[in-house]
Design a protein around this motif. Structure first.
Motif, PDB file in Angstrom:
ATOM      1  N   SER A   1      -4.610  -0.306  -7.157  1.00 18.90           N
ATOM      2  CA  SER A   1      -4.770   0.565  -6.000  1.00 18.90           C
ATOM      3  C   SER A   1      -5.465  -0.194  -4.874  1.00 18.90           C
ATOM      4  O   SER A   1      -6.049  -1.256  -5.091  1.00 18.90           O
TER       5      SER A   1
ATOM      6  N   ASP B   1       5.028  -3.744  -1.955  1.00 19.46           N
ATOM      7  CA  ASP B   1       4.569  -2.410  -2.312  1.00 19.46           C
ATOM      8  C   ASP B   1       3.072  -2.278  -2.028  1.00 19.46           C
ATOM      9  O   ASP B   1       2.607  -1.260  -1.498  1.00 19.46           O
TER      10      ASP B   1
ATOM     11  N   GLN C   1       1.162   0.202   0.660  1.00 17.74           N
ATOM     12  CA  GLN C   1       0.060   1.095   0.300  1.00 17.74           C
ATOM     13  C   GLN C   1      -1.206   0.789   1.103  1.00 17.74           C
ATOM     14  O   GLN C   1      -1.985   1.691   1.408  1.00 17.74           O
TER      15      GLN C   1
ATOM     16  N   LYS D   1      -0.556   2.530   4.283  1.00 17.70           N
ATOM     17  CA  LYS D   1      -0.655   3.976   4.052  1.00 17.70           C
ATOM     18  C   LYS D   1      -2.115   4.391   3.946  1.00 17.70           C
ATOM     19  O   LYS D   1      -2.526   5.414   4.520  1.00 17.70           O
ATOM     20  N   SER D   2      -2.919   3.615   3.224  1.00 18.60           N
ATOM     21  CA  SER D   2      -4.340   3.917   3.070  1.00 18.60           C
ATOM     22  C   SER D   2      -5.056   3.941   4.420  1.00 18.60           C
ATOM     23  O   SER D   2      -5.944   4.760   4.641  1.00 18.60           O
TER      24      SER D   2
ATOM     25  N   GLU E   1      -5.100   4.364  -2.371  1.00 18.49           N
ATOM     26  CA  GLU E   1      -3.688   4.633  -2.646  1.00 18.49           C
ATOM     27  C   GLU E   1      -3.279   3.819  -3.862  1.00 18.49           C
ATOM     28  O   GLU E   1      -3.558   2.620  -3.943  1.00 18.49           O
TER      29      GLU E   1
ATOM     30  N   VAL F   1      -0.820   1.775  -6.176  1.00 22.93           N
ATOM     31  CA  VAL F   1       0.355   0.927  -5.975  1.00 22.93           C
ATOM     32  C   VAL F   1       1.335   1.271  -7.093  1.00 22.93           C
ATOM     33  O   VAL F   1       1.038   1.021  -8.268  1.00 22.93           O
TER      34      VAL F   1
END
Length: 185
Positions: free
Chosen positions: A21, A155, A159, A162-163, A170, A172
């Motif tokens: 993450s 990926d 993330q 996105k975070s 977030e 992964v």
């Protein structure tokens, strides 16, 4: 992050394994900037992507790392790769320059010292990946910088971005194992 992040994340996965993450913050520091490389050196452009990204990475191994990428700061030796351990700190060559010395700081030494390299990949090794891939294909095995790792890196970057929007850790979704070290040449 999309420009330099893959180099550093790939190196980080090679050292610590897959990423579980991430959490990050990012921004566009300057909405307009001037290109500083050829062939468009000196051309002003509008900035549409976050150029300052700071993230925390949690590995499936339990290790924790940080990743910071920016086009917004000017300082010498700006790309650093450091590994903090219980008995000292390793200063590893910039993954974007594909070579250089490995240095070690141990508290009892009271100085940073260069350590001898065990492998023959000390200089600019930009062709090492394709060379290892060709060997892997000939030997019928998966190459170290394979599609699964590349997907995991992308990926992870997704993330991270996105975070920065959600303000939360977030997960992964993809998984990736730490590849075996290159054989001593």
């Amino acid at each position: 992050m999309m420009d330099m992040g893959p180099y550093y994340l790939t190196a980080m996965i090679n050292l610590a394994g897959g990423i579980e993450s991430v959490m990050s913050a990012s921004k566009i520091t300057f909405p307009r900037r001037v290109i500083t490389s050829q062939p468009l050196n000196g051309t002003p452009i509008d900035v549409h992507v976050n150029t300052y990204v700071a993230g925390t990475v949690k590995y499936t191994s339990g290790a924790i790392g940080t990743l910071f990428t920016t086009f917004d700061a000017c300082y010498p030796d700006q790309a650093r790769f450091e590994v903090y351990g219980s008995e000292g700190t390793l200063f590893v060559p910039d993954p974007n320059t594909f070579g250089g010395p490995v240095k070690l700081y141990r508290p009892e030494d009271k100085e940073v010292r260069e350590i001898p390299l065990m492998y023959g990949y000390a200089e600019n090794s930009r062709g090492l990946g394709p060379s290892e891939m060709a060997e892997a294909i000939a030997e019928g095995r998966l190459n170290r910088a394979n599609a699964k790792m590349a997907y995991h890196v992308l990926d992870t970057i997704d993330q991270i971005m996105k975070s920065a929007e959600t303000g939360a850790f977030e997960k992964v979704p993809s998984i990736c194992e730490r590849p075996e070290a290159m054989p001593n040449s």
